[in-house]
Design a protein around this motif. Structure first.
Motif, PDB file in Angstrom:
ATOM      1  N   ALA A 215      45.247  92.841  12.259  1.00 51.05           N
ATOM      2  CA  ALA A 215      46.491  92.797  11.482  1.00 51.05           C
ATOM      3  C   ALA A 215      46.373  91.820  10.323  1.00 51.05           C
ATOM      4  O   ALA A 215      46.805  92.120   9.198  1.00 51.05           O
ATOM      5  N   MET A 216      45.764  90.680  10.556  1.00 51.73           N
ATOM      6  CA  MET A 216      45.603  89.678   9.495  1.00 51.73           C
ATOM      7  C   MET A 216      44.655  90.181   8.407  1.00 51.73           C
ATOM      8  O   MET A 216      44.906  89.976   7.221  1.00 51.73           O
ATOM      9  N   ALA A 217      43.571  90.843   8.817  1.00 51.44           N
ATOM     10  CA  ALA A 217      42.631  91.392   7.839  1.00 51.44           C
ATOM     11  C   ALA A 217      43.307  92.473   7.000  1.00 51.44           C
ATOM     12  O   ALA A 217      43.130  92.522   5.771  1.00 51.44           O
ATOM     13  N   PHE A 218      44.081  93.325   7.648  1.00 51.63           N
ATOM     14  CA  PHE A 218      44.807  94.376   6.939  1.00 51.63           C
ATOM     15  C   PHE A 218      45.803  93.769   5.948  1.00 51.63           C
ATOM     16  O   PHE A 218      45.912  94.224   4.800  1.00 51.63           O
ATOM     17  N   ALA A 219      46.525  92.747   6.362  1.00 56.30           N
ATOM     18  CA  ALA A 219      47.499  92.094   5.484  1.00 56.30           C
ATOM     19  C   ALA A 219      46.798  91.479   4.275  1.00 56.30           C
ATOM     20  O   ALA A 219      47.279  91.604   3.140  1.00 56.30           O
ATOM     21  N   GLY A 220      45.694  90.822   4.500  1.00 58.08           N
ATOM     22  CA  GLY A 220      44.939  90.232   3.396  1.00 58.08           C
ATOM     23  C   GLY A 220      44.422  91.286   2.430  1.00 58.08           C
ATOM     24  O   GLY A 220      44.497  91.122   1.209  1.00 58.08           O
ATOM     25  N   PHE A 221      43.905  92.388   2.971  1.00 56.58           N
ATOM     26  CA  PHE A 221      43.414  93.476   2.139  1.00 56.58           C
ATOM     27  C   PHE A 221      44.548  94.075   1.309  1.00 56.58           C
ATOM     28  O   PHE A 221      44.401  94.321   0.109  1.00 56.58           O
ATOM     29  N   MET A 222      45.691  94.320   1.945  1.00 58.91           N
ATOM     30  CA  MET A 222      46.823  94.907   1.228  1.00 58.91           C
ATOM     31  C   MET A 222      47.360  93.957   0.159  1.00 58.91           C
ATOM     32  O   MET A 222      47.771  94.396  -0.917  1.00 58.91           O
ATOM     33  N   SER A 223      47.335  92.664   0.427  1.00 56.05           N
ATOM     34  CA  SER A 223      47.757  91.683  -0.566  1.00 56.05           C
ATOM     35  C   SER A 223      46.836  91.725  -1.788  1.00 56.05           C
ATOM     36  O   SER A 223      47.302  91.720  -2.934  1.00 56.05           O
ATOM     37  N   MET A 224      45.539  91.790  -1.545  1.00 56.01           N
ATOM     38  CA  MET A 224      44.575  91.868  -2.637  1.00 56.01           C
ATOM     39  C   MET A 224      44.775  93.167  -3.423  1.00 56.01           C
ATOM     40  O   MET A 224      44.786  93.167  -4.655  1.00 56.01           O
ATOM     41  N   LEU A 225      44.969  94.263  -2.721  1.00 54.89           N
ATOM     42  CA  LEU A 225      45.181  95.552  -3.380  1.00 54.89           C
ATOM     43  C   LEU A 225      46.462  95.525  -4.223  1.00 54.89           C
ATOM     44  O   LEU A 225      46.491  96.045  -5.347  1.00 54.89           O
ATOM     45  N   ALA A 226      47.502  94.911  -3.700  1.00 54.42           N
ATOM     46  CA  ALA A 226      48.756  94.797  -4.447  1.00 54.42           C
ATOM     47  C   ALA A 226      48.564  93.964  -5.713  1.00 54.42           C
ATOM     48  O   ALA A 226      49.063  94.332  -6.782  1.00 54.42           O
ATOM     49  N   ASN A 227      47.842  92.859  -5.591  1.00 50.57           N
ATOM     50  CA  ASN A 227      47.607  92.015  -6.766  1.00 50.57           C
ATOM     51  C   ASN A 227      46.863  92.774  -7.853  1.00 50.57           C
ATOM     52  O   ASN A 227      47.245  92.724  -9.027  1.00 50.57           O
ATOM     53  N   ILE A 228      45.816  93.471  -7.480  1.00 49.04           N
ATOM     54  CA  ILE A 228      45.050  94.242  -8.455  1.00 49.04           C
ATOM     55  C   ILE A 228      45.908  95.342  -9.070  1.00 49.04           C
ATOM     56  O   ILE A 228      45.911  95.540 -10.285  1.00 49.04           O
ATOM     57  N   SER A 229      46.662  96.047  -8.233  1.00 44.41           N
ATOM     58  CA  SER A 229      47.495  97.153  -8.714  1.00 44.41           C
ATOM     59  C   SER A 229      48.576  96.662  -9.670  1.00 44.41           C
ATOM     60  O   SER A 229      48.801  97.266 -10.730  1.00 44.41           O
TER      61      SER A 229
END
Length: 156
Positions: free
Chosen positions: A93-107
């Motif tokens: 869950a933490m890895a997924f949250a971190g990945f989604m945060s990074m994806l959101a920042n880039i997007s």
């Protein structure tokens, strides 16, 4: 603005105060999921001030509100909620949250760039509107999390 660094300072101070306030709120029993609903709504209100009120004071208020409600530890609150809600899948869950945060920042940065390129002088308004939409989506996702949290806690 003659001194935009004042806005940055207000933002940073509000973010630091928010981390402390959030800690106190959670200790007092306010659920992380409740904060994850209300803070994006209040962030959108702050952005709306900057969008609709064309006065210098609105930018100061917006900086304070975004610092407090958007930058004040929401990712940490979401992470804590994930860890509490999914204790057996904490690392995933933490890895997924971190990945989604990074994806959101880039997007978001990509979309902001596209808005500025296409809107020219009106780019700032487009970026404010985009961020208001992002806040609205955040509040909706907060409601989904709240519902999921209730279902998981009821099943235990």
């Amino acid at each position: 603005m003659a001194q935009p660094s004042i806005l940055q300072s207000l933002y940073a101070i509000a973010a630091a105060v928010s981390v402390l306030v959030n800690s106190l709120l959670v200790k007092k029993g306010v659920k992380e999921s409740t904060i994850l609903i209300w803070y994006p709504i209040l962030s959108a209100v702050g952005l709306a001030f900057a969008l609709f009120i064309h006065q210098g004071w609105a930018l100061y208020l917006t900086s304070l509100m975004i610092g407090f409600f958007a930058a004040g530890g929401l990712f940490q609150l979401a992470s804590a909620l994930l860890a509490k809600t999914y204790p057996k899948l904490k690392a995933t869950a933490m890895a997924f949250a971190g990945f989604m945060s990074m994806l959101a920042n880039i997007s978001i940065l990509t979309f902001a760039s596209i808005i500025v390129q296409s809107a020219g002088a009106n780019g700032q308004q487009g970026i404010l509107i985009m961020n208001i939409v992002v806040c609205a989506l955040g509040a909706i996702l907060g409601l989904v999390v709240k519902k999921e949290e209730k279902e998981i806690m009821a099943a235990e």
